[in-house]
Write a protein that holds these residues in place. Structure first.
Motif: not given
Length: 320
Positions: A65, A176, A179-180, A184, A203, A206
């Protein structure tokens, strides 16, 4: 109480260089501890090996990341001159549009100021910021390692740590996941539309989704200037706004509440107040950590007889 609260807030501000990495490491420990325990209990992996595996996964994800964010921001800084030229073009277009309505702008002065922007100073500050991030990351890694070393697989049934870890783990897992998914979808959408820095915006989406309420708004707004400079007020600009807005609404207002269940038992006003407070005290890291910190505080207050009423107030249960 007022003096104590003021002194406590001052102490938080004064010691934030150490407390922020430590609090982030506690937050990460809440994520890693269930996996660490699973390896020991279910997979029957020796404690030392489970620690190594957990820590290597943590280091790998963090490094990946960090590299993605640094590379994306580096590309943005390198292309600052191109974006500056595009801003000049947009400014000229806006001045021509305003002139039709009798509004005149001194475009020559604006252009001169824009061309004299201190790009090298920005790059220098950016490098210094990266050094600060790297230093904090090192502290976070060290703190997280020691927390994992001291982790106990069994806690007393009446321990206050059990509800704290359960609440934080549930919140983190849900956040998580959502947000992912949001990042995405946003990243892939911007890639399909051929938007520059698409991965970086994915990113950022996220990360910003961990900030309640305002995070999703900023995540939607941030890519718009780049899209505007790249494509103008065309079809792609409005399509990107529509897709990002719909994704944030569906996942944030429909999917996430269903996955969260009862949630953390915090009233939206409570979250907003503590979001502002931790933002003022610790800046952006404080905004990211506002929800788990407030949840922990509510659990602690609910365990003491004298402060149960305050815990109920946090939940919005006000009896008159």
């Amino acid at each position: 109480m007022t003096i104590a609260a003021t002194a406590f807030t001052a102490a938080l501000i004064y010691t934030k260089s150490v407390l922020i990495p430590f609090t982030i490491s506690l937050f990460l420990f809440a994520i890693l501890a269930p996996f660490f325990t699973f390896l020991q209990r279910r997979a029957k992996v020796p404690r030392a090996l489970a620690l190594v595996v957990t820590f290597l996964i943590f280091i790998g994800v963090t490094s990946l990341l960090s590299l993605l964010i640094v590379n994306s921001l580096g590309d943005f800084i390198e292309g600052a001159g191109v974006y500056r030229d595009r801003i000049v073009q947009v400014m000229e277009w806006g001045a021509a549009l305003l002139s039709k309505y009798g509004v005149t702008l001194d475009t020559a002065t604006l252009k001169k100021e824009l061309m004299n922007l201190p790009i090298f100073t920005i790059v220098k500050n950016f490098t210094g910021g990266l050094f600060g991030i790297a230093t904090n990351t090192f502290l976070v890694v060290i703190f997280t390692l020691f927390l994992l070393l001291g982790e106990r697989s069994k806690l007393k049934q009446d321990s206050i740590l059990i509800p704290i870890q359960q609440n934080i783990s549930r919140y983190v897992a849900t956040k998580v996941l959502t947000s992912l998914a949001t990042g995405l979808i946003v990243g892939v959408t911007l890639l399909i539309l051929d938007v520059e820095l698409a991965l970086m915006f994915g990113l950022i989406t996220i990360l910003l989704n961990f900030i309640p309420s305002v995070g999703s708004i900023f995540a939607t707004i941030l890519p718009l200037p780049i899209i505007l400079l790249q494509f103008g007020l065309g079809f792609k600009f409005y399509l990107a706004i529509a897709i990002m807005g719909v994704v944030q609404i569906i996942i944030g207002n429909i999917v996430e509440p269903k996955l969260m269940g009862e949630g953390l038992g915090l009233h939206p006003i409570t979250l907003l107040v503590f979001l502002i407070f931790w933002g003022l005290v610790w800046g952006i890291p404080g905004m990211f950590l506002a929800v788990p910190i407030t949840s922990i505080l509510k659990i602690i207050l609910s365990k003491m007889e004298n402060t149960k009423a305050l815990a109920e107030l946090f939940a919005g249960n006000i009896s008159i």
